[in-house]
Motif scaffolding. Structure first.
Motif, PDB file in Angstrom:
ATOM      1  N   THR A   1      -6.035   4.773  -2.048  1.00  0.00           N
ATOM      2  CA  THR A   1      -5.110   4.048  -1.191  1.00  0.00           C
ATOM      3  C   THR A   1      -3.686   4.320  -1.658  1.00  0.00           C
ATOM      4  OG1 THR A   1      -5.083   2.071  -2.580  1.00  0.00           O
ATOM      5  CG2 THR A   1      -6.833   2.215  -0.894  1.00  0.00           C
ATOM      6  N   ILE A   2      -2.701   3.911  -0.864  1.00  0.00           N
ATOM      7  CA  ILE A   2      -1.309   4.108  -1.250  1.00  0.00           C
ATOM      8  C   ILE A   2      -1.010   3.407  -2.573  1.00  0.00           C
ATOM      9  CG2 ILE A   2       1.081   3.567  -0.638  1.00  0.00           C
ATOM     10  CD1 ILE A   2      -0.026   5.865   0.927  1.00  0.00           C
ATOM     11  N   ILE A   3      -1.527   2.189  -2.722  1.00  0.00           N
ATOM     12  CA  ILE A   3      -1.281   1.420  -3.955  1.00  0.00           C
ATOM     13  C   ILE A   3      -1.886   2.139  -5.155  1.00  0.00           C
ATOM     14  CG2 ILE A   3      -1.760  -0.746  -5.147  1.00  0.00           C
ATOM     15  CD1 ILE A   3      -1.683  -2.140  -2.435  1.00  0.00           C
ATOM     16  N   GLN A   4      -3.103   2.645  -4.991  1.00  0.00           N
ATOM     17  CA  GLN A   4      -3.755   3.366  -6.086  1.00  0.00           C
ATOM     18  C   GLN A   4      -3.005   4.652  -6.430  1.00  0.00           C
ATOM     19  OE1 GLN A   4      -7.617   3.728  -4.218  1.00  0.00           O
ATOM     20  NE2 GLN A   4      -8.494   2.066  -5.472  1.00  0.00           N
ATOM     21  N   LEU A   5      -2.518   5.331  -5.394  1.00  0.00           N
ATOM     22  CA  LEU A   5      -1.783   6.573  -5.624  1.00  0.00           C
ATOM     23  C   LEU A   5      -0.496   6.313  -6.400  1.00  0.00           C
ATOM     24  CD1 LEU A   5      -1.385   9.596  -5.172  1.00  0.00           C
ATOM     25  CD2 LEU A   5      -0.374   9.078  -2.946  1.00  0.00           C
ATOM     26  N   ARG A   6       0.234   5.270  -6.010  1.00  0.00           N
ATOM     27  CA  ARG A   6       1.468   4.941  -6.713  1.00  0.00           C
ATOM     28  C   ARG A   6       1.196   4.616  -8.179  1.00  0.00           C
ATOM     29  NH1 ARG A   6       4.116   0.987  -2.074  1.00  0.00           N
ATOM     30  NH2 ARG A   6       4.965   2.660  -0.736  1.00  0.00           N
ATOM     31  N   GLN A   7       0.143   3.858  -8.436  1.00  0.00           N
ATOM     32  CA  GLN A   7      -0.192   3.515  -9.807  1.00  0.00           C
ATOM     33  C   GLN A   7      -0.583   4.759 -10.601  1.00  0.00           C
ATOM     34  OE1 GLN A   7       0.207   0.615 -11.273  1.00  0.00           O
ATOM     35  NE2 GLN A   7      -0.554   1.446 -13.222  1.00  0.00           N
ATOM     36  N   TYR A   8      -1.321   5.660  -9.950  1.00  0.00           N
ATOM     37  CA  TYR A   8      -1.762   6.890 -10.614  1.00  0.00           C
ATOM     38  C   TYR A   8      -0.559   7.754 -10.994  1.00  0.00           C
ATOM     39  CZ  TYR A   8      -4.693  10.969 -11.607  1.00  0.00           C
ATOM     40  OH  TYR A   8      -5.306  12.018 -12.226  1.00  0.00           O
ATOM     41  N   LEU A   9       0.431   7.818 -10.102  1.00  0.00           N
ATOM     42  CA  LEU A   9       1.624   8.612 -10.395  1.00  0.00           C
ATOM     43  C   LEU A   9       2.445   7.996 -11.521  1.00  0.00           C
ATOM     44  CD1 LEU A   9       2.776   9.609  -6.786  1.00  0.00           C
ATOM     45  CD2 LEU A   9       1.675  11.062  -8.488  1.00  0.00           C
ATOM     46  N   LYS A  10       2.451   6.672 -11.589  1.00  0.00           N
ATOM     47  CA  LYS A  10       3.159   6.017 -12.698  1.00  0.00           C
ATOM     48  C   LYS A  10       2.511   6.361 -14.033  1.00  0.00           C
ATOM     49  CE  LYS A  10       5.026   1.977 -10.268  1.00  0.00           C
ATOM     50  NZ  LYS A  10       4.973   0.489 -10.157  1.00  0.00           N
ATOM     51  N   GLU A  11       1.198   6.430 -14.022  1.00  0.00           N
ATOM     52  CA  GLU A  11       0.465   6.733 -15.257  1.00  0.00           C
ATOM     53  C   GLU A  11       0.478   8.220 -15.581  1.00  0.00           C
ATOM     54  OE1 GLU A  11      -3.375   5.200 -14.426  1.00  0.00           O
ATOM     55  OE2 GLU A  11      -2.765   3.075 -14.501  1.00  0.00           O
TER      56      GLU A  11
END
Length: 442
Positions: free
Chosen positions: A259-269
């Motif tokens: 999801t968009i939320i998961q993608l954003r978190q993945y990019l932060k990590e």
């Protein structure tokens, strides 16, 4: 794929008359710079109006044309853009009903039609925002972009933006599942509803082939239209971006179920992925990634070839070239400055292509051979008023090496070399200025 000729009924429509006829309204922020060329900002999104109103009835009431917002950056405004001629609109709608499949089911609302003026401008009935009414953030952003606002006391400053802001239709069209939306957005160009890329075709063609076909169409109407050329360019950029994104996701399947939320978190990590994605987008022309990649190529050339011998600029004498105006059927000597500016604004494809071919001929047949150029790099840019020019660097054969901390003899050799290839001489300081601009002399 032939759009066919424009009938008399759809010729010479004003900006707002075209909006009254369109069943789909693209959101385009269109700006006119210094009374000359146009530019656009942001992305293009296509909205329909309320289904019942679009499918059943045209024209719109002027007060309902909330898709047009005029942002005045000073006291000047092109009132002719907002002239409505009731009979012109009626004849255009009747013709479209008879000849364009996208308009066969159209109902002409005579009560709405009768509210239109016989021949008058309706600027005062549109939403108008003066520059001082803009939010400070928006105004600051506009001032940052290419010094758009300029000198407010300059009478030649005629910067106006025509912005389309959707009011009724809230959901953007699906550009891949809405056949005919291009011809409904620009019925004055696709008069018969043919040559629409979104419609089914018997033979597959690429979008680039399609755009080239329209831009080079015999009457030049697609290249001249101030909105369509930006609409189709932006569409090509967005679709190309989408294709690149699909390829990237296929190569990195981990993203396909996020999801968009998961993608954003993945990019932060995993911040390193951002650079990878940016590099993947370097094939998208005009983007930061594209120019970063081109800059890298130039730096690689400097590493391999050393410091360039010269930096050069080729400018466009677009107000004076006889051959350029002859292409448009005019003699430059008989045209006023205002008429030349109008022709430049109306024919950007001819102006830029003429400069590109002229520059290419000069570089390949004169510059490269005369100076024995072994390599060069250049890019096209545009002045604030819209005129094209070229900046570049070149490496000459047998040129001295320029470096830091050179000795006196090395410096003397460099000076001697450039003295041999660069000169400037005024044959007669007392000669009177020529009544004819030098660029107009054959």
């Amino acid at each position: 794929m032939d759009p066919l000729d424009i009938p008399h009924e759809l010729e010479s429509l004003t900006y707002i008359e075209k909006q009254l006829l369109s069943r789909v309204h693209p959101v385009i922020s269109l700006l006119r710079v210094k009374k000359l060329q146009y530019k656009y900002k942001g992305q293009v999104i296509n909205f329909t109006q309320d289904v019942q109103e679009v499918a059943d009835s045209l024209p719109y009431l002027v007060k309902d044309l909330s898709n047009i917002v005029v942002i005045k950056l000073n006291n000047h405004v092109r009132l002719k853009d907002f002239v409505i001629r009731k009979d012109k609109v009626l004849n255009a709608l009747l013709w479209l009903k008879r000849n364009n499949p996208q308009y066969f089911d159209l109902k002409i609302d005579m009560s709405a039609l009768n509210t239109l003026p016989d021949d008058d401008n309706v600027y005062d009935e549109l939403q108008s925002i003066r520059s001082e009414q803009l939010s400070s953030n928006l105004r600051d952003k506009m001032e940052e972009d290419d010094d758009l606002i300029g000198d407010q006391n300059n009478d030649d400053c005629d910067e106006i933006t025509y912005s389309s802001v959707p009011d009724r239709g809230k959901t953007p069209l699906n550009e891949f599942k809405s056949p005919g939306y291009i011809s409904m957005a620009f019925p004055h160009l696709f008069c018969y509803g043919t040559a629409d890329f979104s419609m089914p075709k018997t033979q597959k063609i690429s979008l680039n082939e399609y755009i080239r076909h329209l831009m080079l169409y015999k009457d030049g109407r697609f290249a001249k239209d101030e909105r369509f050329r930006y609409f189709i360019m932006n569409s090509e950029m967005r679709w190309h971006s989408l294709n690149l994104g699909n390829v990237y996701v296929k190569k990195n399947s981990i993203f396909s179920k996020m999801t968009i939320i998961q993608l954003r978190q993945y990019l932060k990590e995993n911040p390193w992925l951002v650079n990878q994605i940016m590099h993947f987008g370097s094939r998208l022309r005009t983007t930061s990634s594209y120019w970063k990649s081109r800059c890298g190529e130039l730096l690689d050339m400097v590493d391999q070839l050393g410091t360039p011998t010269i930096f050069f600029t080729l400018s466009s004498a677009d107000y004076h070239w006889p051959d350029f105006y002859r292409l448009m059927g005019h003699d430059v000597a008989t045209l006023s400055v205002q008429e030349r500016g109008r022709l430049l604004s109306e024919n950007p494809l001819i102006a830029d292509t003429f400069f590109h071919l002229r520059s290419k001929f000069f570089l390949e047949n004169c510059f490269t051979k005369h100076f024995k150029v072994k390599d060069m790099w250049y890019r096209y840019e545009f002045q604030h008023r819209g005129s094209i020019h070229l900046h570049g660097v070149a490496w000459f054969e047998n040129s001295p090496v320029i470096k830091e901390n050179m000795t006196e003899s090395e410096t003397a050799a460099v000076i001697k070399y450039f003295d041999s290839i660069i000169s400037c001489k005024n044959p007669d300081v007392h000669i009177l200025p020529s009544p004819i601009h030098p660029c107009q002399m054959s």
